[in-house]
Design an enzyme around this catalytic site. Structure first.
Site, PDB file in Angstrom:
ATOM      1  N   LYS A 168       0.828  -1.214   0.000  1.00 62.76           N
ATOM      2  CA  LYS A 168       0.000   0.000   0.000  1.00 62.76           C
ATOM      3  C   LYS A 168       0.856   1.255   0.000  1.00 62.76           C
ATOM      4  CE  LYS A 168      -4.511  -1.155   1.905  1.00 62.76           C
ATOM      5  NZ  LYS A 168      -5.503  -0.874   2.931  1.00 62.76           N
ATOM      6  N   LYS A 221     -11.232  -4.782  -2.887  1.00 58.24           N
ATOM      7  CA  LYS A 221     -12.001  -3.541  -3.082  1.00 58.24           C
ATOM      8  C   LYS A 221     -11.086  -2.392  -3.478  1.00 58.24           C
ATOM      9  CE  LYS A 221     -12.107  -3.278   1.822  1.00 58.24           C
ATOM     10  NZ  LYS A 221     -12.860  -3.876   2.881  1.00 58.24           N
ATOM     11  N   LYS A 263      -5.795 -11.304  -6.158  1.00 54.95           N
ATOM     12  CA  LYS A 263      -6.891 -11.363  -5.177  1.00 54.95           C
ATOM     13  C   LYS A 263      -8.019 -10.413  -5.583  1.00 54.95           C
ATOM     14  CE  LYS A 263      -6.389  -8.824  -1.410  1.00 54.95           C
ATOM     15  NZ  LYS A 263      -6.129  -8.267  -0.072  1.00 54.95           N
TER      16      LYS A 263
HETATM   17  P1  TYM Z   1     -10.820  -6.585   5.071  1.00 59.01           P
HETATM   18  O1  TYM Z   1     -11.854  -5.609   5.510  1.00 59.01           O
HETATM   19  O2  TYM Z   1      -9.907  -6.209   3.956  1.00 59.01           O
HETATM   20  O3  TYM Z   1     -11.491  -7.955   4.622  1.00 59.01           O
HETATM   21  C1  TYM Z   1     -12.414  -8.653   5.429  1.00 59.01           C
HETATM   22  C2  TYM Z   1     -12.181 -10.153   5.325  1.00 59.01           C
HETATM   23  O4  TYM Z   1     -12.323 -10.614   3.974  1.00 59.01           O
HETATM   24  C3  TYM Z   1     -11.185 -11.419   3.625  1.00 59.01           C
HETATM   25  N1  TYM Z   1     -10.925 -11.273   2.179  1.00 59.01           N
HETATM   26  C4  TYM Z   1     -10.809 -12.301   1.320  1.00 59.01           C
HETATM   27  N2  TYM Z   1     -10.880 -13.633   1.476  1.00 59.01           N
HETATM   28  C5  TYM Z   1     -10.723 -14.411   0.377  1.00 59.01           C
HETATM   29  N3  TYM Z   1     -10.522 -13.908  -0.873  1.00 59.01           N
HETATM   30  C6  TYM Z   1     -10.443 -12.577  -1.081  1.00 59.01           C
HETATM   31  N4  TYM Z   1     -10.254 -12.098  -2.301  1.00 59.01           N
HETATM   32  C7  TYM Z   1     -10.587 -11.704   0.039  1.00 59.01           C
HETATM   33  N5  TYM Z   1     -10.561 -10.356   0.195  1.00 59.01           N
HETATM   34  C8  TYM Z   1     -10.776 -10.106   1.508  1.00 59.01           C
HETATM   35  C9  TYM Z   1     -10.049 -10.861   4.474  1.00 59.01           C
HETATM   36  O5  TYM Z   1      -9.013 -11.798   4.621  1.00 59.01           O
HETATM   37  C10 TYM Z   1     -10.764 -10.553   5.772  1.00 59.01           C
HETATM   38  O6  TYM Z   1     -10.859 -11.709   6.568  1.00 59.01           O
HETATM   39  N6  TYM Z   1      -7.231  -6.209   8.488  1.00 59.01           N
HETATM   40  C11 TYM Z   1      -8.547  -6.772   8.245  1.00 59.01           C
HETATM   41  C12 TYM Z   1      -9.617  -6.284   9.203  1.00 59.01           C
HETATM   42  C13 TYM Z   1      -9.361  -6.530  10.653  1.00 59.01           C
HETATM   43  C14 TYM Z   1      -9.373  -7.790  11.332  1.00 59.01           C
HETATM   44  C15 TYM Z   1      -9.156  -7.496  12.701  1.00 59.01           C
HETATM   45  C16 TYM Z   1      -9.532  -9.109  10.913  1.00 59.01           C
HETATM   46  C17 TYM Z   1      -9.140  -5.588  11.594  1.00 59.01           C
HETATM   47  N7  TYM Z   1      -9.034  -6.147  12.833  1.00 59.01           N
HETATM   48  C18 TYM Z   1      -9.082  -8.521  13.669  1.00 59.01           C
HETATM   49  C19 TYM Z   1      -9.462 -10.119  11.878  1.00 59.01           C
HETATM   50  C20 TYM Z   1      -9.250  -9.811  13.225  1.00 59.01           C
HETATM   51  C21 TYM Z   1      -8.968  -6.356   6.861  1.00 59.01           C
HETATM   52  O7  TYM Z   1      -8.527  -5.380   6.316  1.00 59.01           O
HETATM   53  O8  TYM Z   1      -9.957  -7.074   6.324  1.00 59.01           O
END
Ligand code: TYM
Length: 343
Positions: free
Chosen positions: A114, A208, A205
């Site tokens: 990023k 968004k 992947k």
């Molecule tokens: P975020 O908001 O980007 O995504 C939410 C969840 O979706 C999963 N994900 C995917 N899984 C499979 N294929 C894909 N293409 C794909 N894109 C997204 C992500 O792995 C995630 O599980 N850092 C985290 C948010 C967070 C979090 C936490 C997660 C903050 N605190 C504590 C777990 C525990 C994030 O940006 O997810």
């Protein structure tokens, strides 16, 4: 042994969750509430690591909540809450940042990607410490440690594995330095849906922030555009419907999505579609995704119409979460050596 715990979070940074979020994580959130004590948060503190328009952030936080409820997160069984409603997240993040190495944080690949893309002038310190806040989100909800500690799991997609590794390292380091405080959490990543890829760029992947609109399938998508996206999904020039990650990443992704949604498996689908063209698979898959997302979209819209109810659900969730978070922080403050406050 007490009930096993799960915690996970998702960012409110889009007008819809996408198919990768749904299959990689959110479907597991719903399933795990049956036999776990579950904590699920909409991570608005993480969202502001890149600039957000305040009104839009508020709207998307509600939208995220409504989508989670519409998918089946049950506020009676799980604590569903907004991260900024529980102040302890920021407090523990600070303490954990003081036991994290600068180099260690700099090795996080999501940060490197990023920040390279944005340039260092546009990269905030918050983006750098993002994974430490994520570790705090998780560790605040630790079960009691010790010999009889129950499992503590974090359902996420593959892209979060490195952040989970850091969380485990910080938990172990804290325990070592200050005494047993945290159960070391485990990533709960389902192999078949850990990385759903972009329909236009099937080796990347679905994301968004990085996918083109044609490559990403939104949960809130209208049926017409949704069907078109699947029909136009990039596939190779061959004709055989067979999974092959190297040679046929597009078809492999479509098969993985279909297998997950109709609870079959890839070999079974290869047999079912033997001798048929890619068009048939794409058409059937579009129908299947629509059957899954249409009721979710409709329930989301209904939930959004009742602001008071959403607010009440989030207040209840924050109450449940705060009860646990406050207890953990009392122990943490004492272990670290902060002077207790009288009265
Ligand atoms: P975020 O908001 O980007 O995504 C939410 C969840 O979706 C999963 N994900 C995917 N899984 C499979 N294929 C894909 N293409 C794909 N894109 C997204 C992500 O792995 C995630 O599980 N850092 C985290 C948010 C967070 C979090 C936490 C997660 C903050 N605190 C504590 C777990 C525990 C994030 O940006 O997810």
């Amino acid at each position: 042994m007490s009930t096993p715990r799960v915690l996970s979070g998702i960012q409110p940074t889009a007008d819809s969750f996408h198919l990768g979020n749904y299959l990689g994580a959110l479907r597991q959130w719903v399933a795990l509430q049956d036999d776990h004590e579950a904590f699920y948060c909409v991570v608005d503190l993480h969202a502001i690591t890149v600039e957000q328009a305040p009104e839009l952030l508020r709207r998307r936080t509600k939208l995220a909540t409504a989508q989670l409820l519409a998918m089946g997160v049950d506020p009676e069984r799980s604590a569903l809450f907004v991260q900024s409603h529980v102040r302890e997240h920021s407090e523990l993040a600070w303490i954990l940042s003081c036991i994290t190495g600068f180099g260690e944080a700099g090795r996080m690949t999501q940060f490197k990607d990023k920040s390279t893309k944005q340039g260092s002038a546009a990269t905030s310190v918050g983006l750098f410490t993002y994974p430490i806040l994520q570790a705090a989100d998780i560790l605040l909800y630790t079960p009691s440690p010790g010999e009889h500690a129950p499992p503590f799991q974090v359902p996420v997609g593959e892209d979060q594995r490195q952040h989970l590794e850091l969380t485990r390292t910080l938990a172990q380091r804290f325990n070592h330095r200050y005494g047993d405080t945290f159960v070391v959490p485990e990533a709960y990543i389902l192999k078949n849906t850990a990385k759903i890829t972009d329909l236009q760029e099937p080796t990347a992947k679905m994301s968004k922030s990085a996918s083109s609109p044609a490559g990403i399938v939104d949960v809130m998508e209208a049926p017409g555009p949704l069907r078109k996206k699947f029909m136009r999904a990039v596939t190779d020039t061959g004709t055989e419907i067979k999974a092959d990650l190297e040679g046929k990443p597009g078809i492999t992704n479509l098969l993985a999505i279909m297998a997950a949604l109709d609870h079959s498996n890839v070999p079974e689908l290869e047999q079912r579609y033997a001798g048929q063209g890619y068009g048939q698979l794409k058409k059937d898959l579009a129908e299947l995704v629509m059957d899954t997302f249409t009721p979710i979209r409709e329930r989301t819209e209904a939930l959004l119409a009742d602001d008071r109810q959403l607010e009440a659900i989030l207040a209840q969730g924050a109450g449940k979460a705060r009860g646990v978070a406050a207890q953990t922080m009392e122990v943490v403050r004492d272990r670290v050596g902060f002077l207790g406050r009288a009265g």
